[in-house]
Write a protein that holds these residues in place. Structure first.
Motif, mmCIF file in Angstrom:
data_model
loop_
_atom_site.group_PDB
_atom_site.id
_atom_site.type_symbol
_atom_site.label_atom_id
_atom_site.label_comp_id
_atom_site.label_asym_id
_atom_site.label_seq_id
_atom_site.Cartn_x
_atom_site.Cartn_y
_atom_site.Cartn_z
ATOM 1 N N GLU A 105 0.828 -1.212 0.000
ATOM 2 C CA GLU A 105 0.000 0.000 0.000
ATOM 3 C C GLU A 105 0.862 1.262 0.000
ATOM 4 N N LEU A 106 1.974 1.232 0.727
ATOM 5 C CA LEU A 106 2.840 2.411 0.783
ATOM 6 C C LEU A 106 3.604 2.600 -0.526
ATOM 7 N N THR A 107 4.106 1.511 -1.097
ATOM 8 C CA THR A 107 4.860 1.648 -2.349
ATOM 9 C C THR A 107 3.930 1.961 -3.518
ATOM 10 N N ASP A 108 2.697 1.444 -3.481
ATOM 11 C CA ASP A 108 1.729 1.722 -4.552
ATOM 12 C C ASP A 108 1.419 3.218 -4.670
ATOM 13 N N VAL A 109 1.452 3.920 -3.536
ATOM 14 C CA VAL A 109 1.163 5.365 -3.604
ATOM 15 C C VAL A 109 2.449 6.200 -3.687
ATOM 16 N N GLY A 110 3.579 5.508 -3.926
ATOM 17 C CA GLY A 110 4.833 6.218 -4.187
ATOM 18 C C GLY A 110 5.571 6.702 -2.963
ATOM 19 N N GLU A 111 5.207 6.187 -1.778
ATOM 20 C CA GLU A 111 5.922 6.594 -0.559
ATOM 21 C C GLU A 111 7.331 5.999 -0.579
ATOM 22 N N LYS A 112 8.328 6.811 -0.277
ATOM 23 C CA LYS A 112 9.698 6.305 -0.217
ATOM 24 C C LYS A 112 9.989 5.891 1.225
ATOM 25 N N CYS A 113 9.800 4.623 1.488
ATOM 26 C CA CYS A 113 9.985 4.107 2.852
ATOM 27 C C CYS A 113 11.144 3.118 2.873
ATOM 28 N N TYR A 114 11.675 2.889 4.057
ATOM 29 C CA TYR A 114 12.653 1.808 4.236
ATOM 30 C C TYR A 114 12.048 0.801 5.196
ATOM 31 N N PHE A 115 11.989 -0.437 4.739
ATOM 32 C CA PHE A 115 11.294 -1.474 5.501
ATOM 33 C C PHE A 115 12.303 -2.440 6.125
ATOM 34 N N MET A 116 12.072 -2.795 7.352
ATOM 35 C CA MET A 116 12.818 -3.890 7.983
ATOM 36 C C MET A 116 11.787 -4.839 8.567
ATOM 37 N N GLY A 117 11.860 -6.091 8.167
ATOM 38 C CA GLY A 117 10.840 -7.050 8.544
ATOM 39 C C GLY A 117 11.221 -7.924 9.726
ATOM 40 N N THR A 118 10.715 -9.149 9.676
ATOM 41 C CA THR A 118 10.869 -10.078 10.796
ATOM 42 C C THR A 118 11.308 -11.431 10.246
ATOM 43 N N GLY A 119 12.513 -11.852 10.574
ATOM 44 C CA GLY A 119 13.000 -13.151 10.115
ATOM 45 C C GLY A 119 13.470 -13.105 8.664
ATOM 46 N N GLY A 120 13.971 -14.250 8.213
ATOM 47 C CA GLY A 120 14.467 -14.340 6.841
ATOM 48 C C GLY A 120 13.332 -14.261 5.829
ATOM 49 N N CYS A 121 13.647 -13.823 4.625
ATOM 50 C CA CYS A 121 12.638 -13.695 3.559
ATOM 51 C C CYS A 121 12.038 -15.067 3.229
ATOM 52 N N THR A 122 10.711 -15.094 3.094
ATOM 53 C CA THR A 122 10.032 -16.358 2.784
ATOM 54 C C THR A 122 9.194 -16.238 1.505
ATOM 55 N N LEU A 123 9.544 -15.264 0.674
ATOM 56 C CA LEU A 123 8.748 -15.050 -0.540
ATOM 57 C C LEU A 123 8.808 -16.241 -1.493
ATOM 58 N N CYS A 124 9.966 -16.874 -1.575
ATOM 59 C CA CYS A 124 10.092 -18.017 -2.496
ATOM 60 C C CYS A 124 10.176 -19.306 -1.680
ATOM 61 N N LYS A 125 9.716 -20.374 -2.296
ATOM 62 C CA LYS A 125 9.801 -21.669 -1.620
ATOM 63 C C LYS A 125 11.264 -22.000 -1.336
ATOM 64 N N GLU A 126 12.101 -21.719 -2.353
ATOM 65 C CA GLU A 126 13.543 -21.906 -2.173
ATOM 66 C C GLU A 126 14.260 -20.662 -2.634
ATOM 67 N N CYS A 127 15.100 -20.101 -1.785
ATOM 68 C CA CYS A 127 15.851 -18.897 -2.143
ATOM 69 C C CYS A 127 16.886 -19.245 -3.215
ATOM 70 N N THR A 128 17.132 -18.302 -4.104
ATOM 71 C CA THR A 128 18.112 -18.523 -5.173
ATOM 72 C C THR A 128 19.553 -18.380 -4.677
ATOM 73 N N TYR A 129 19.701 -17.851 -3.472
ATOM 74 C CA TYR A 129 21.046 -17.578 -2.936
ATOM 75 C C TYR A 129 21.879 -18.851 -2.857
ATOM 76 N N PRO A 130 23.125 -18.856 -3.233
ATOM 77 C CA PRO A 130 23.898 -17.753 -3.812
ATOM 78 C C PRO A 130 24.057 -17.879 -5.326
ATOM 79 N N ASP A 131 23.299 -18.797 -5.931
ATOM 80 C CA ASP A 131 23.570 -19.163 -7.326
ATOM 81 C C ASP A 131 23.016 -18.195 -8.364
ATOM 82 N N ALA A 132 21.943 -17.478 -8.018
ATOM 83 C CA ALA A 132 21.310 -16.566 -8.978
ATOM 84 C C ALA A 132 20.790 -15.357 -8.210
#
Ligand code: SF4
Length: 177
Positions: A105-132
């Motif tokens: 919602e913040l990025t959609d309206v063009g707000e320049k924010c810096y986000f720090m979340g909770t725990g490691g990223c879980t967006l992908c089932k398997e992270c590409t790190y470090p190969d890609a």
């Protein structure tokens, strides 16, 4: 967006607790990096969002320069008991969803924010790190801990509890403006 507007937006998103962050509490600590390196959460050197890939402490500190205010957002789970792992996982999932919603919602309206979340990223089932390269660098978020922040200390110095009592668990994240 003013700080008050950001607080209101985060409250409307549905977090359990929201409060302004004390910017002087943002200390980038080698001791927190050492905790990451212990590998207890399983994300160290396994994800682009986490150390060492997320940058040195100096680089993390550099990234927040120019941001003058921000908020802490928390999701608190009421657990059946201290073995309620299902309740812990559910609350973690809910916190992640709320944080991504706020991020969008913040990025959609063009707000320049810096986000720090909770725990490691879980967006992908398997992270590409470090190969890609990271598949979603535009929405991938590193945690407060990965940035070297001691979350309990940041909460305490910001006047927001980190612990809400017996059989509760609280997840904390941060947005800077
Ligand atoms: S978005 Fe995917 S590739 Fe990028 S850090 Fe997260 S899990 Fe890894």
């Amino acid at each position: 967006m003013t700080l008050e507007e950001l607080i209101k937006k985060a409250e409307d998103t549905g977090f359990s607790h929201v409060g302004p962050v004390n910017m002087d509490a943002l200390e980038f600590l080698p001791a927190v990096r050492d905790m990451c390196a212990d590998g207890k959460c399983g994300a160290y050197n396994k994800k682009w969002s986490c150390p060492p890939a997320c940058g040195t402490l100096e680089e993390c500190a550099e990234k927040v320069k120019g941001y003058t205010a921000g908020i802490l957002v928390q999701t608190t789970a009421e657990l059946e008991d201290s073995f309620d792992f299902e309740g812990m996982a559910e609350a973690g999932k809910k916190h992640g969803q709320l944080f991504m919603q706020l991020h969008k919602e913040l990025t959609d309206v063009g707000e320049k924010c810096y986000f720090m979340g909770t725990g490691g990223c879980t967006l992908c089932k398997e992270c590409t790190y470090p190969d890609a390269p990271c598949r979603h660098p535009e929405i991938m978020v590193s945690s407060m801990e990965a940035n070297g922040l001691l979350v309990s200390d940041v909460c305490q110095k910001s006047g927001l509890p980190y612990y809400y009592g017996k059989d509760t668990l609280t997840y904390t994240a941060m947005v800077l403006i």
